[in-house]
Design a protein around this motif. Sequence first.
Motif, PDB file in Angstrom:
ATOM      1  N   LYS A  99      43.332 -38.602 -35.359  1.00 12.94           N
ATOM      2  CA  LYS A  99      42.760 -39.955 -35.390  1.00 12.94           C
ATOM      3  C   LYS A  99      43.584 -40.794 -36.353  1.00 12.94           C
ATOM      4  CE  LYS A  99      38.325 -42.261 -36.280  1.00 12.94           C
ATOM      5  NZ  LYS A  99      38.146 -43.004 -35.038  1.00 12.94           N
ATOM      6  N   ILE A 100      44.222 -41.814 -35.827  1.00 18.90           N
ATOM      7  CA  ILE A 100      44.934 -42.767 -36.692  1.00 18.90           C
ATOM      8  C   ILE A 100      44.554 -44.177 -36.273  1.00 18.90           C
ATOM      9  CG2 ILE A 100      47.172 -43.793 -37.280  1.00 18.90           C
ATOM     10  CD1 ILE A 100      48.415 -41.106 -37.360  1.00 18.90           C
ATOM     11  N   ASP A 101      44.065 -44.941 -37.245  1.00 18.90           N
ATOM     12  CA  ASP A 101      43.921 -46.381 -37.064  1.00 18.90           C
ATOM     13  C   ASP A 101      45.192 -46.988 -37.631  1.00 18.90           C
ATOM     14  OD1 ASP A 101      43.473 -49.100 -37.371  1.00 18.90           O
ATOM     15  OD2 ASP A 101      41.352 -48.850 -37.855  1.00 18.90           O
ATOM     16  N   ALA A 102      45.952 -47.630 -36.764  1.00 15.02           N
ATOM     17  CA  ALA A 102      47.266 -48.137 -37.184  1.00 15.02           C
ATOM     18  C   ALA A 102      47.176 -49.106 -38.352  1.00 15.02           C
ATOM     19  CB  ALA A 102      47.950 -48.808 -35.999  1.00 15.02           C
ATOM     20  N   THR A 103      46.029 -49.758 -38.515  1.00 14.76           N
ATOM     21  CA  THR A 103      45.917 -50.748 -39.601  1.00 14.76           C
ATOM     22  C   THR A 103      45.680 -50.084 -40.960  1.00 14.76           C
ATOM     23  OG1 THR A 103      43.535 -51.018 -39.290  1.00 14.76           O
ATOM     24  CG2 THR A 103      44.969 -52.511 -38.051  1.00 14.76           C
ATOM     25  N   SER A 115      54.928 -46.403 -29.226  1.00 14.38           N
ATOM     26  CA  SER A 115      53.640 -47.045 -28.969  1.00 14.38           C
ATOM     27  C   SER A 115      53.742 -47.903 -27.717  1.00 14.38           C
ATOM     28  CB  SER A 115      53.228 -47.900 -30.175  1.00 14.38           C
ATOM     29  OG  SER A 115      51.899 -48.329 -30.015  1.00 14.38           O
ATOM     30  N   ALA A 116      52.960 -47.555 -26.700  1.00 12.77           N
ATOM     31  CA  ALA A 116      53.013 -48.255 -25.412  1.00 12.77           C
ATOM     32  C   ALA A 116      51.737 -49.051 -25.192  1.00 12.77           C
ATOM     33  CB  ALA A 116      53.195 -47.249 -24.273  1.00 12.77           C
ATOM     34  N   ASN A 117      51.919 -50.308 -24.828  1.00 18.93           N
ATOM     35  CA  ASN A 117      50.791 -51.149 -24.410  1.00 18.93           C
ATOM     36  C   ASN A 117      49.632 -51.143 -25.416  1.00 18.93           C
ATOM     37  OD1 ASN A 117      51.834 -52.255 -22.052  1.00 18.93           O
ATOM     38  ND2 ASN A 117      51.328 -50.435 -20.853  1.00 18.93           N
ATOM     39  N   THR A 141      42.730 -44.370 -32.252  1.00 14.52           N
ATOM     40  CA  THR A 141      41.638 -44.687 -33.164  1.00 14.52           C
ATOM     41  C   THR A 141      40.274 -44.456 -32.510  1.00 14.52           C
ATOM     42  OG1 THR A 141      40.838 -46.345 -34.701  1.00 14.52           O
ATOM     43  CG2 THR A 141      41.519 -47.138 -32.568  1.00 14.52           C
ATOM     44  N   SER A 142      40.272 -44.334 -31.178  1.00 17.29           N
ATOM     45  CA  SER A 142      39.006 -44.213 -30.438  1.00 17.29           C
ATOM     46  C   SER A 142      38.658 -42.745 -30.202  1.00 17.29           C
ATOM     47  CB  SER A 142      39.150 -44.953 -29.095  1.00 17.29           C
ATOM     48  OG  SER A 142      38.454 -44.294 -28.082  1.00 17.29           O
ATOM     49  N   GLN A 143      37.405 -42.397 -30.523  1.00 18.56           N
ATOM     50  CA  GLN A 143      36.947 -41.012 -30.344  1.00 18.56           C
ATOM     51  C   GLN A 143      36.983 -40.615 -28.863  1.00 18.56           C
ATOM     52  OE1 GLN A 143      36.509 -39.856 -33.625  1.00 18.56           O
ATOM     53  NE2 GLN A 143      36.783 -37.984 -32.445  1.00 18.56           N
ATOM     54  N   ALA A 144      36.623 -41.541 -27.987  1.00 23.84           N
ATOM     55  CA  ALA A 144      36.624 -41.223 -26.547  1.00 23.84           C
ATOM     56  C   ALA A 144      38.048 -40.966 -26.061  1.00 23.84           C
ATOM     57  CB  ALA A 144      35.998 -42.374 -25.769  1.00 23.84           C
ATOM     58  N   GLN A 145      39.007 -41.745 -26.569  1.00 26.66           N
ATOM     59  CA  GLN A 145      40.411 -41.512 -26.165  1.00 26.66           C
ATOM     60  C   GLN A 145      40.897 -40.179 -26.720  1.00 26.66           C
ATOM     61  OE1 GLN A 145      40.907 -43.400 -23.802  1.00 26.66           O
ATOM     62  NE2 GLN A 145      41.972 -45.301 -24.301  1.00 26.66           N
ATOM     63  N   LEU A 146      40.492 -39.851 -27.961  1.00 29.72           N
ATOM     64  CA  LEU A 146      40.909 -38.561 -28.538  1.00 29.72           C
ATOM     65  C   LEU A 146      40.368 -37.406 -27.689  1.00 29.72           C
ATOM     66  CD1 LEU A 146      40.434 -39.463 -32.309  1.00 29.72           C
ATOM     67  CD2 LEU A 146      42.609 -38.903 -31.204  1.00 29.72           C
ATOM     68  N   ASP A 180      41.629 -41.666 -16.815  1.00 30.59           N
ATOM     69  CA  ASP A 180      42.847 -41.925 -16.041  1.00 30.59           C
ATOM     70  C   ASP A 180      43.299 -43.362 -16.267  1.00 30.59           C
ATOM     71  OD1 ASP A 180      44.914 -41.567 -14.152  1.00 30.59           O
ATOM     72  OD2 ASP A 180      43.670 -42.530 -12.615  1.00 30.59           O
ATOM     73  N   ALA A 181      44.575 -43.532 -16.604  1.00 30.67           N
ATOM     74  CA  ALA A 181      45.170 -44.876 -16.702  1.00 30.67           C
ATOM     75  C   ALA A 181      46.271 -44.950 -15.655  1.00 30.67           C
ATOM     76  CB  ALA A 181      45.735 -45.106 -18.096  1.00 30.67           C
ATOM     77  N   PRO A 182      45.985 -45.572 -14.498  1.00 28.35           N
ATOM     78  CA  PRO A 182      46.996 -45.627 -13.431  1.00 28.35           C
ATOM     79  C   PRO A 182      48.314 -46.232 -13.915  1.00 28.35           C
ATOM     80  CG  PRO A 182      44.855 -46.357 -12.614  1.00 28.35           C
ATOM     81  CD  PRO A 182      44.705 -46.171 -14.092  1.00 28.35           C
ATOM     82  N   ALA A 183      48.247 -47.221 -14.828  1.00 34.50           N
ATOM     83  CA  ALA A 183      49.492 -47.848 -15.320  1.00 34.50           C
ATOM     84  C   ALA A 183      50.351 -46.831 -16.061  1.00 34.50           C
ATOM     85  CB  ALA A 183      49.163 -49.027 -16.231  1.00 34.50           C
ATOM     86  N   ALA A 184      49.705 -45.963 -16.837  1.00 36.75           N
ATOM     87  CA  ALA A 184      50.466 -44.955 -17.589  1.00 36.75           C
ATOM     88  C   ALA A 184      51.133 -43.976 -16.631  1.00 36.75           C
ATOM     89  CB  ALA A 184      49.545 -44.217 -18.560  1.00 36.75           C
ATOM     90  N   ARG A 185      50.421 -43.622 -15.560  1.00 33.32           N
ATOM     91  CA  ARG A 185      51.021 -42.716 -14.563  1.00 33.32           C
ATOM     92  C   ARG A 185      52.211 -43.396 -13.895  1.00 33.32           C
ATOM     93  NH1 ARG A 185      47.734 -42.262 -10.364  1.00 33.32           N
ATOM     94  NH2 ARG A 185      45.744 -42.908 -11.244  1.00 33.32           N
TER      95      ARG A 185
END
Length: 213
Positions: A93-97, A114-116, A68-73, A15-20
């Motif tokens: 999975k995309i690493d922007a770099t 792309s946010a934050n 890019t993060s497995q946990a976020q995916l 949960d990301a309260p800011a995103a909500r």
Amino acid sequence: MTSKSAEDATNFRRDAPAARRNAGAILPILADILPASGTVLEIGSGTGQHAVIFAQALAPIKWLPTDTSQAQLASISAWISGSKPPLPLSPRKIDATSKVWPIDTVDDVGAIFSANVIHISPWAVCAGILAGAGRILPEDGPLVFYGPFKRDGQHTAPTNAAFDASLRLQNSEWGVRDVADIAVGGETEGLILTQVIEMPANNLIVTLRRAAT
Ligand SMILES: C[S@@+](CC[C@H](N)C(=O)[O-])C[C@H]1O[C@@H](n2cnc3c(N)ncnc32)[C@H](O)[C@@H]1O
């Protein structure tokens, strides 16, 4: 009794309260900026909450979340499997770099969001997003950033200056980016800064568009 897959979905969901909080303010602006159809590629989707909210509200636009993060995916997949359609596409999975993103012409990407992300990562991530947008977007396709930004070297609020200092303490390569630097970086990738919109809590929506080749 709860099914095993429903349990997994709940376990991985972050949960990301800011995103909500900020989704409601971002949504009508996105609805104005984005093309009416095709796919929006999101870079650094985080928990996946934005992806679900925007996919549901902006259909028939398709929403392609990535991180890019497995946990976020895992969190993005969990939010998708626990939500009602219309849903985002399966996350990638995309690493922007990376100089090669797993995006094909059949994905029909017409916009990037792309946010934050670019202040909580080294400048190379912002540069990578600009380069990826230059490679992928069709002519006039928008690249939309949301977050805190500096303008002409100045913070837009004391709270942003304090936030910037705290970011740089955590990692000397992080920090609130300047719209002017993004405009210059975008130009080298064939992107033109077209719009800056003031948002609540001293954030901005910064849009660049792919120039004609
Ligand atoms: C603060 S979170 C923002 C998440 C989401 N966009 C939001 O607004 O709630 C930053 C995200 O950027 C991702 N990120 C960091 N470096 C990245 C990179 N090189 N390529 C893609 N994503 C990256 C992180 O994994 C994280 O999920």
